[in-house]
Design a protein around this motif. Structure first.
Motif, PDB file in Angstrom:
ATOM      1  N   ASN A 325      58.940  40.340  64.688  1.00 39.79           N
ATOM      2  CA  ASN A 325      60.082  40.185  65.594  1.00 39.79           C
ATOM      3  C   ASN A 325      61.367  39.863  64.821  1.00 39.79           C
ATOM      4  N   GLU A 354      50.399  43.158  69.053  1.00 42.81           N
ATOM      5  CA  GLU A 354      50.638  43.966  70.241  1.00 42.81           C
ATOM      6  C   GLU A 354      51.134  43.108  71.408  1.00 42.81           C
ATOM      7  N   LEU A 358      57.941  42.818  70.493  1.00 40.62           N
ATOM      8  CA  LEU A 358      58.623  43.823  71.306  1.00 40.62           C
ATOM      9  C   LEU A 358      58.308  45.217  70.754  1.00 40.62           C
ATOM     10  N   VAL A 359      58.188  46.179  71.638  1.00 39.93           N
ATOM     11  CA  VAL A 359      57.749  47.521  71.233  1.00 39.93           C
ATOM     12  C   VAL A 359      58.644  48.109  70.143  1.00 39.93           C
ATOM     13  N   ARG A 362      57.950  46.883  66.623  1.00 37.03           N
ATOM     14  CA  ARG A 362      56.659  47.099  65.958  1.00 37.03           C
ATOM     15  C   ARG A 362      56.238  48.563  65.925  1.00 37.03           C
ATOM     16  N   GLU A 363      57.024  49.467  66.503  1.00 37.34           N
ATOM     17  CA  GLU A 363      56.518  50.825  66.694  1.00 37.34           C
ATOM     18  C   GLU A 363      56.268  51.560  65.382  1.00 37.34           C
TER      19      GLU A 363
ATOM     20  N   ARG B 164      67.276  50.353  74.011  1.00 36.37           N
ATOM     21  CA  ARG B 164      65.819  50.504  73.993  1.00 36.37           C
ATOM     22  C   ARG B 164      65.168  49.584  75.017  1.00 36.37           C
ATOM     23  N   TYR B 165      65.719  48.365  75.127  1.00 33.55           N
ATOM     24  CA  TYR B 165      65.111  47.367  76.010  1.00 33.55           C
ATOM     25  C   TYR B 165      66.203  46.406  76.455  1.00 33.55           C
ATOM     26  N   CYS B 260      59.270  39.179  78.096  1.00 32.76           N
ATOM     27  CA  CYS B 260      58.670  40.223  77.262  1.00 32.76           C
ATOM     28  C   CYS B 260      57.203  40.443  77.600  1.00 32.76           C
TER      29      CYS B 260
END
Lengths: 417, 417
Positions: A325, A354, A358-359, A362-363, B164-165, B260
């Motif tokens: 993060n 996971e 946040l996506v 880590r994508e 993105r978010y 989140c």
């Protein structure tokens, strides 16, 4: 006219260093690849290579096997035998010294198992300096030592290599770099780096993280150290003490006591002792050997050992998730004893990542174990030793030869007193 | 000959930008100070200043009061009225737009309170573009818009300003920057940054963190965002999503639920709702006003409000301690609603820092509240808008004038269709 305008001489010096660095790190690079990587034309590469060749730093030769038909292009290789550094590594469980050639080849090495209890600065420096002298005595004539570097398992003041805090030896403010330099008597400074910082740089330059500009390295032993590469550079912070990820608090309620005086730090929850305790083996196991025994037991299916790795993985996962993060890294690397621990706790680590990251952050991240093994910190120490040569090859060689000449004359000239 | 060798023209362009940046950030700088800071001689400074003056970007004048006897040296100031940017700021609770002059002066602004509930991309962009057009209509003739920048309370892909978010609006992968650019119709790109990233840069460039090369900025509102300056640069990570310190897990056992999807994240433990809940006021208070009410109650001695600030301070302290261990920063800055919260929870924060941070990592760190107040993110957005001008002042002016001329001709030429 301006600071921004560099003289031709500065540009040449910098290009020589950059070319030597490419060759030093890659081992063998063709001229055309060097031209691409450095953004220079081929005739400039030719001239630079010729200068480094005549200085004895590199040589050109046919590649071992191109796998392609046609006349192969010459590759530029470092000359490992003629120039070396001394690299020292003060680990939790041993003292290591090596003579490392240009290109990063370990030419010779010594090591001694260290008692876990505190050790005097003088004792540690004495053993290391003895190794250093022995390594140099066995060097073939004409081979030159161009630098020294040392890794230490503690917090280091970069300016003078003082150990600010070395929990495993009970050291506080010990002038390690200065003393080692004095005892070696080579007239060379001894830059010192924190072992995990140097491990991160080594994995970034020579290991699993080549080309990864944002990398988090976790180095486990009794504690857990860290080295974090941000935009291609080590995060050092204001005083050089950054990356202390082992003291990130992950367990504020019933955390295990930590060497630092706090509780629930990441290293208290995932270090050697935490794993061995979790496996219920604190009566008969300890240290790195103990970690290996637990990991092997888990591989054989021992439920307590497997459960211990899962428990460690859960805490490790919280720490790793926090780091992803914060740093949005391309890679997280597990080194030291975590290299052995990670495979058996990867499921828990990944599950935490996971759930808690946040996506977008880590994508693209990859989690890997260290490629350089236990010598990762030694490799980083060697790079500290090579840093000056790679910044300005010809000047450093001239200085080194002058120093060597002086020492030889001192030895040969009969004293008149 | 080489990539490293820069042409005189590149050097001049870079020096013009560097001089303009100094003047833009400092407001008024003497020529001798510019010479010192830029490492250039006085005649070069004179020539560069003359070019920027004739372009209308700066002017030279007597300093307001030197406090010293003798003939005062002229100072170079930005011309705020002639060149401006449009800065947009999408906050949790309001939409803000401003026309900001060179030097960072807010010349005119608009804002609208935003409903906390989700809002369509089109609605948000419509309001902002309307503000932008209105701000430009009221600009005096001849004044030129040289750039646009926007801050957004969410994770941003830097390449194209996509959100993105955006948890507060429920946005996922919304083409915010592109749409705002299209609706403004100025022919200018709209770079977008995360609000806390931009807040960190603004405090580093214009606020309490001037000259601090390693700085951690925490921006509180509903959640907690972060911007971290490492070696003078924003830590952005591999995809631009770094610094998400609000999702650092600090409470793994009975953590509060986080937007989140996880629990026990720093922002869940110290955000607006955590404070208001801790004060037992969730029935009658909410949002930023609610935070202010709790802080004011604590200042009046209300025990529940004081206790709530202490509780928040303890969790905030764990987060800050972790960040100091990781970054060894020179300064930690509390912005957004944390600017109001910090004074009443400083004792707990400092106590955690002392207990949980290694001495070497904390011995020089200063903890401060934001100097730029609620407009810190707007100030950061304005700097995004100025970035191209400060990189290459004369080219950007030439482009801007060409674009303005085209638009004027389009308006004046009668259509023949």
């Amino acid at each position: 006219m301006t600071r921004a305008g560099r003289s031709q001489e500065e540009i040449r010096q910098r290009n020589l260093g950059a070319l030597l660095r490419h060759v030093h790190l890659a081992g063998a690079v063709s001229r055309s690849e060097l031209a691409d990587r450095m953004g220079l034309n081929r005739s400039t590469i030719l001239a630079l290579t010729a200068e480094l060749t005549s200085a004895g730093l590199v040589r050109e030769e046919l590649p071992r096997d191109t796998g392609r038909a046609g006349r192969p292009s010459l590759v530029v290789r470092p000359e490992p035998g003629r120039f070396h550094v001394l690299a020292f590594d003060v680990r939790v469980d041993r003292l290591v010294a090596a003579r490392v050639g240009l290109g990063g080849v370990v030419l010779d090495r010594r090591e001694a198992v260290r008692q876990r209890a505190g050790a005097d600065l003088e004792d540690v420096v004495g053993v290391l300096a003895g190794f250093g002298h022995d390594l140099l005595r066995r060097t073939r004539p004409g081979s030159l030592c161009v630098g020294v570097g040392a890794a230490y398992c503690g917090m280091i003041r970069p300016a003078d290599g003082t150990v600010r805090y070395g929990p495993n030896m009970g050291w506080v403010d010990q002038a390690f770099g200065t003393e080692l330099g004095r005892r070696l008597g080579l007239g060379l400074p001894v830059p010192v780096g924190n072992e995990a910082h140097l491990g991160a740089l080594a994995e970034h330059q020579r290991g699993v993280g080549i080309g990864v500009q944002n990398l988090v390295y976790l180095h486990g032993d009794v504690g857990v150290g860290g080295g974090i590469i941000v935009g291609g550079k080590l995060l050092d912070g204001d005083g050089g003490y950054g990356c202390e990820l082992g003291h990130m608090m992950v367990n504020p309620y019933d955390g295990r006591p930590c060497e630092c005086g706090s509780r629930g730090c990441l290293e208290a929850e995932v270090g050697e002792r935490a794993l061995i305790d979790a496996a219920g083996r604190s009566g008969d196991l300890s240290g790195r050997e103990g970690v290996r025994a637990v990991v092997e037991a888990a591989e054989r299916g021992d439920p307590a050992a497997r459960e211990a790795l899962h428990r460690i993985g859960d805490w490790l996962g919280i720490g790793v998730a926090n780091l992803i993060n914060l740093f949005n890294p391309g890679m997280v690397v597990f080194g030291g004893m975590l290299r052995e621990v990670y495979p058996g706790s990867a499921a828990q680590v990944l599950s935490r990542v996971e759930a808690n990251v946040l996506v977008a952050s880590r994508e693209r991240v990859r989690l890997r174990v260290s490629a350089l093994g236990d010598d990762v910190t030694l490799a980083g120490a060697a790079e500290l030793g090579f840093a000056k040569l790679l910044a300005d090859p010809l000047d450093v060689l001239a200085e080194t030869r002058a120093r060597a000449g002086t020492r030889r004359r001192r030895t040969l000239t009969p004293t008149t007193s």
